[in-house]
Design a protein around this motif. Structure first.
Motif, PDB file in Angstrom:
ATOM      1  N   LYS A  82      18.813 119.945 -57.903  1.00  0.00           N
ATOM      2  CA  LYS A  82      18.763 119.869 -59.372  1.00  0.00           C
ATOM      3  C   LYS A  82      19.621 118.721 -59.905  1.00  0.00           C
ATOM      4  N   LEU A  83      19.454 117.570 -59.258  1.00  0.00           N
ATOM      5  CA  LEU A  83      20.141 116.341 -59.654  1.00  0.00           C
ATOM      6  C   LEU A  83      19.103 115.284 -59.988  1.00  0.00           C
ATOM      7  N   SER A  84      19.487 114.323 -60.786  1.00  0.00           N
ATOM      8  CA  SER A  84      18.577 113.211 -61.061  1.00  0.00           C
ATOM      9  C   SER A  84      18.451 112.350 -59.807  1.00  0.00           C
ATOM     10  N   ILE A  85      17.341 111.638 -59.724  1.00  0.00           N
ATOM     11  CA  ILE A  85      17.141 110.712 -58.613  1.00  0.00           C
ATOM     12  C   ILE A  85      18.251 109.666 -58.620  1.00  0.00           C
ATOM     13  N   SER A  86      18.622 109.205 -59.799  1.00  0.00           N
ATOM     14  CA  SER A  86      19.700 108.208 -59.902  1.00  0.00           C
ATOM     15  C   SER A  86      20.999 108.739 -59.321  1.00  0.00           C
ATOM     16  N   LYS A  87      21.308 110.004 -59.593  1.00  0.00           N
ATOM     17  CA  LYS A  87      22.548 110.603 -59.085  1.00  0.00           C
ATOM     18  C   LYS A  87      22.515 110.700 -57.557  1.00  0.00           C
ATOM     19  N   VAL A  88      21.379 111.097 -57.003  1.00  0.00           N
ATOM     20  CA  VAL A  88      21.248 111.205 -55.543  1.00  0.00           C
ATOM     21  C   VAL A  88      21.435 109.846 -54.882  1.00  0.00           C
ATOM     22  N   VAL A  89      20.750 108.829 -55.406  1.00  0.00           N
ATOM     23  CA  VAL A  89      20.840 107.482 -54.829  1.00  0.00           C
ATOM     24  C   VAL A  89      22.248 106.921 -55.023  1.00  0.00           C
ATOM     25  N   HIS A  90      22.819 107.118 -56.205  1.00  0.00           N
ATOM     26  CA  HIS A  90      24.179 106.646 -56.488  1.00  0.00           C
ATOM     27  C   HIS A  90      25.170 107.235 -55.482  1.00  0.00           C
ATOM     28  N   THR A  91      25.095 108.549 -55.287  1.00  0.00           N
ATOM     29  CA  THR A  91      26.018 109.228 -54.362  1.00  0.00           C
ATOM     30  C   THR A  91      25.835 108.726 -52.931  1.00  0.00           C
ATOM     31  N   ALA A  92      24.589 108.582 -52.513  1.00  0.00           N
ATOM     32  CA  ALA A  92      24.314 108.110 -51.146  1.00  0.00           C
ATOM     33  C   ALA A  92      24.850 106.696 -50.935  1.00  0.00           C
ATOM     34  N   LEU A  93      24.630 105.830 -51.913  1.00  0.00           N
ATOM     35  CA  LEU A  93      25.114 104.453 -51.774  1.00  0.00           C
ATOM     36  C   LEU A  93      26.636 104.386 -51.803  1.00  0.00           C
ATOM     37  N   GLU A  94      27.261 105.159 -52.680  1.00  0.00           N
ATOM     38  CA  GLU A  94      28.736 105.178 -52.732  1.00  0.00           C
ATOM     39  C   GLU A  94      29.312 105.642 -51.396  1.00  0.00           C
ATOM     40  N   GLU A  95      28.731 106.698 -50.827  1.00  0.00           N
ATOM     41  CA  GLU A  95      29.213 107.203 -49.539  1.00  0.00           C
ATOM     42  C   GLU A  95      28.989 106.174 -48.433  1.00  0.00           C
ATOM     43  N   PHE A  96      27.837 105.545 -48.421  1.00  0.00           N
ATOM     44  CA  PHE A  96      27.535 104.527 -47.415  1.00  0.00           C
ATOM     45  C   PHE A  96      28.505 103.356 -47.524  1.00  0.00           C
ATOM     46  N   LEU A  97      28.718 102.863 -48.739  1.00  0.00           N
ATOM     47  CA  LEU A  97      29.584 101.697 -48.937  1.00  0.00           C
ATOM     48  C   LEU A  97      31.058 102.022 -48.729  1.00  0.00           C
ATOM     49  N   ALA A  98      31.428 103.288 -48.838  1.00  0.00           N
ATOM     50  CA  ALA A  98      32.822 103.677 -48.627  1.00  0.00           C
ATOM     51  C   ALA A  98      33.196 103.682 -47.142  1.00  0.00           C
ATOM     52  N   LYS A  99      32.208 103.790 -46.279  1.00  0.00           N
ATOM     53  CA  LYS A  99      32.480 103.773 -44.844  1.00  0.00           C
ATOM     54  C   LYS A  99      32.915 102.378 -44.423  1.00  0.00           C
ATOM     55  N   LYS A 100      33.799 102.309 -43.445  1.00  0.00           N
ATOM     56  CA  LYS A 100      34.336 101.026 -42.972  1.00  0.00           C
ATOM     57  C   LYS A 100      33.297 100.234 -42.209  1.00  0.00           C
ATOM     58  N   ASP A 101      33.518  98.938 -42.159  1.00  0.00           N
ATOM     59  CA  ASP A 101      32.763  98.017 -41.309  1.00  0.00           C
ATOM     60  C   ASP A 101      31.310  97.797 -41.709  1.00  0.00           C
ATOM     61  N   HIS A 102      30.923  98.076 -42.944  1.00  0.00           N
ATOM     62  CA  HIS A 102      29.552  97.772 -43.360  1.00  0.00           C
ATOM     63  C   HIS A 102      29.397  96.292 -43.681  1.00  0.00           C
ATOM     64  N   VAL A 103      30.445  95.704 -44.216  1.00  0.00           N
ATOM     65  CA  VAL A 103      30.405  94.281 -44.522  1.00  0.00           C
ATOM     66  C   VAL A 103      31.572  93.625 -43.795  1.00  0.00           C
ATOM     67  N   LYS A 104      31.250  92.727 -42.878  1.00  0.00           N
ATOM     68  CA  LYS A 104      32.305  92.012 -42.157  1.00  0.00           C
ATOM     69  C   LYS A 104      32.870  90.928 -43.041  1.00  0.00           C
ATOM     70  N   ALA A 105      34.082  90.553 -42.817  1.00  0.00           N
ATOM     71  CA  ALA A 105      34.759  89.519 -43.624  1.00  0.00           C
ATOM     72  C   ALA A 105      33.905  88.260 -43.688  1.00  0.00           C
ATOM     73  N   GLY A 106      33.701  87.756 -44.905  1.00  0.00           N
ATOM     74  CA  GLY A 106      32.963  86.529 -45.111  1.00  0.00           C
ATOM     75  C   GLY A 106      31.464  86.699 -45.210  1.00  0.00           C
ATOM     76  N   GLU A 107      30.925  87.907 -45.040  1.00  0.00           N
ATOM     77  CA  GLU A 107      29.483  88.125 -45.104  1.00  0.00           C
ATOM     78  C   GLU A 107      29.012  88.672 -46.433  1.00  0.00           C
ATOM     79  N   ALA A 108      29.905  88.972 -47.352  1.00  0.00           N
ATOM     80  CA  ALA A 108      29.510  89.592 -48.629  1.00  0.00           C
ATOM     81  C   ALA A 108      28.582  88.655 -49.393  1.00  0.00           C
TER      82      ALA A 108
END
Length: 106
Positions: free
Chosen positions: A79-105
């Motif tokens: 019972k969440l909006s699609i935006s809320k589901v995607v927002h939460t998933a992306l925030e959790e994914f981006l909070a994990k370490k090592d997704h972007v190596k230095a200089g690759e942003a």
């Protein structure tokens, strides 16, 4: 609303008289006298700055239909909006370490 409560709180610290605060809130936001008093009352009750959420903008991406289906199913089941589901998933994914190596942003 949070932003208005923050303004009311700030005015409570610098302006002594409540009628002056009411006038300022009415002028700044075009609210009624009663609503201005409510903002002041809430500011007094909370007695700390409210966190004002960042505004959202439209961001279109192409996704496989099966992934879209999974997102919609999760959205309905929780019972969440699609935006809320995607927002939460992306925030959790981006909070994990090592997704972007230095200089690759980018």
């Amino acid at each position: 609303m949070d932003r208005r409560i923050n303004v009311a709180l700030g005015l409570l610290y610098i302006v002594c008289r409540q009628p002056q605060i009411v006038e300022r809130l009415m002028d700044k936001y075009g609210v009624s006298q009663i609503q201005a008093y409510r903002y002041i009352q809430l500011a007094r009750e909370i007695n700390q700055k409210m966190v004002v959420p960042e505004s959202s903008v439209v961001f279109t991406v192409k996704l496989p239909p099966t992934l879209i289906g999974r997102i919609k199913k999760l959205s309905r089941s929780r019972k969440l909006s699609i935006s809320k589901v995607v927002h939460t998933a992306l925030e959790e994914f981006l909070a994990k370490k090592d997704h972007v190596k230095a200089g690759e942003a980018s």
